[in-house]
Design an enzyme around this catalytic site. Structure first.
Site, PDB file in Angstrom:
ATOM      1  N   LYS A  78      29.819 -10.463 -44.493  1.00  0.00           N
ATOM      2  CA  LYS A  78      29.962  -9.527 -45.620  1.00  0.00           C
ATOM      3  C   LYS A  78      31.135  -9.957 -46.485  1.00  0.00           C
ATOM      4  CE  LYS A  78      28.068  -5.459 -43.378  1.00  0.00           C
ATOM      5  NZ  LYS A  78      28.375  -4.398 -42.417  1.00  0.00           N
TER       6      LYS A  78
ATOM      7  N   GLN B 229      31.628  -0.517 -39.489  1.00  0.00           N
ATOM      8  CA  GLN B 229      30.656  -1.380 -38.805  1.00  0.00           C
ATOM      9  C   GLN B 229      30.118  -0.677 -37.550  1.00  0.00           C
ATOM     10  OE1 GLN B 229      29.496  -4.403 -39.896  1.00  0.00           O
ATOM     11  NE2 GLN B 229      28.084  -4.222 -38.190  1.00  0.00           N
TER      12      GLN B 229
ATOM     13  N   ASP C  35      27.057   2.469 -47.775  1.00  0.00           N
ATOM     14  CA  ASP C  35      25.923   2.344 -46.851  1.00  0.00           C
ATOM     15  C   ASP C  35      24.882   3.432 -47.114  1.00  0.00           C
ATOM     16  OD1 ASP C  35      25.849   0.178 -45.182  1.00  0.00           O
ATOM     17  OD2 ASP C  35      27.126   1.064 -43.627  1.00  0.00           O
TER      18      ASP C  35
END
Ligand code: NAP
Length: 364
Positions: A124, A168, A191
């Site tokens: 990422k 995460q 997200d």
């Protein structure tokens, strides 16, 4: 030939992920040339497909395939589309930096030392750097407390240089995911997993701040390949919070008539066969066979499943939830695995982060 193909999909043996030691998404999605571009299929770019409106109409007219001599599907090339999107994002970020001196910032919180999570976070970071997004990273030990994680989230929530926050997953077992994810400001929830963002996605007349990355990537593939969604019948296989459920909400918002197939559905083949558009997000290798598919349908395969393959140097290969060999003979367009939805997920994360920075700084 047909029977050997059939037996290939029926005999594929699913491997436990741990055995295959897959690197995490999207790193593990590099398309194998053989799987992504089988010789009998030709790959059309989004632009080529858009310049062939009659062909895509026929994709979704979903009539009999018997009236067409061309029985192979168009490949929906997620790798190519994701690259285009990353390039577009880089241009937008440069424009923003020139105009207002701001670049988007993405903060990632990693708890523990899982190798796959570490690789995912590293990827990422690399993807952010490549387009000009500034990345921030916090690494906490496995035995950190929930309070410590929430303290870092709170500090990123109030940091004006951070426009997106990502925790995460999976988190260590002693932590409550819900408490932690709920602590992320919905305005920085790139997200799109915050219940308020999902709630807004589900409600008429409301818009979420962010749409979850994988389903957003599926919709973007349909859009960029000119697949009409409005008024079409869509089936989503799988109803998880991160893929199936938001994908169904997005299709409905785009005016498709949507059915959801899940593990308790009695007649999944019959329901799926009615669909002009199928999004499969199950995690069962080759579940969807050729005879589940309406001729001409557009198929988006989210699944990533490692199966035994003694001929591969790693001893396994990745397949989707859809039996590609069979489905590509019936469908009008189909995503390969790997090289379909996978590369889109990270591209959508970058897109959400840029969108957030633009919104916060009122930059058009
Ligand atoms: P998940 O949370 O395990 O959800 C699976 C869903 O499939 C559940 O709703 C389950 O139904 C349903 N299901 C299971 N067996 C079924 C069957 N035999 N028939 C019909 N439905 C069935 O999985 P997920 O996180 O959504 O992920 C799904 C797949 O997508 C996995 O292969 C994952 O690796 C992949 N994935 C890919 C990306 C990407 O970027 N490409 C991102 C995320 C996930 P119930 O609700 O009834 O249990």
């Amino acid at each position: 030939m047909a029977s050997s193909i059939l037996s290939d999909c029926s005999s594929a043996r699913l491997l436990p992920l741990s055995r295959t030691l897959l690197p995490p998404l999207p790193h593990r999605l590099r398309p194998s040339p053989a799987l992504a571009f089988p010789r009998r299929l030709f790959v059309a770019s989004p632009a080529q497909l858009l310049s062939r409106p009659r062909r895509m109409d026929s994709v979704l007219a979903a009539g009999s395939s018997a009236d067409s001599a061309d029985t192979s599907s168009k490949v929906i090339d997620g790798k190519l589309v994701a690259k285009q999107i990353r390039e577009e994002i880089a241009v937008e970020i440069a424009r923003m930096k020139d105009a207002i001196g701001v670049v988007p910032g993405l903060a990632v919180i990693l708890v523990g030392s899982r190798k796959d999570s570490q690789t995912y976070v590293r990827n990422k970071k690399k993807a952010c750097e490549a387009v000009g997004i500034k990345s921030y990273e916090v690494n906490l030990p496995e035995d950190s407390s929930e309070e410590e994680v929430i303290k870092h989230i709170a500090s990123f929530n109030s940091d004006p240089s951070v426009h997106g926050i990502l925790v995460q997953l999976p988190l260590p077992r002693h932590m409550n995911d819900e408490n932690i994810l709920n602590a992320v400001s919905i305005e920085k929830d790139v997200d799109g997993f915050h219940p308020l963002n999902i709630g807004r996605l589900a409600m008429q007349g409301r818009d979420p701040f962010f749409v979850p990355c994988t389903p957003k990537g599926c919709m973007e593939l349909l859009r960029r390949y000119g697949v009409e969604v409005k008024g079409k019948r869509a089936v989503v296989i799988g109803r998880s919070n991160i893929v199936g459920m938001p994908a169904a909400l997005l299709l409905q918002k785009a005016n498709a008539t949507v059915s959801i197939v899940h593990s308790q559905t009695k007649n999944p083949e019959e329901i799926t066969r009615q669909a002009d558009i199928v999004i499969a997000a199950v995690g069962v290798a080759n579940l969807v066979r050729g005879n589940w598919i309406k001729p001409g349908a557009a198929i988006i395969d989210v699944g990533i499943n490692p199966v035994d393959d003694p001929e591969s140097p790693r001893g396994y290969r990745l397949v989707g939830d859809v039996c590609y060999e069979e489905a590509s003979k019936v469908a009008g367009a189909i995503t390969p695995v790997p090289g379909g939805v996978g590369p889109m997920t990270i591209a959508m994360l970058l897109s959400n982060t840029l969108e957030s920075a633009k919104r916060i700084h009122k930059f058009k």
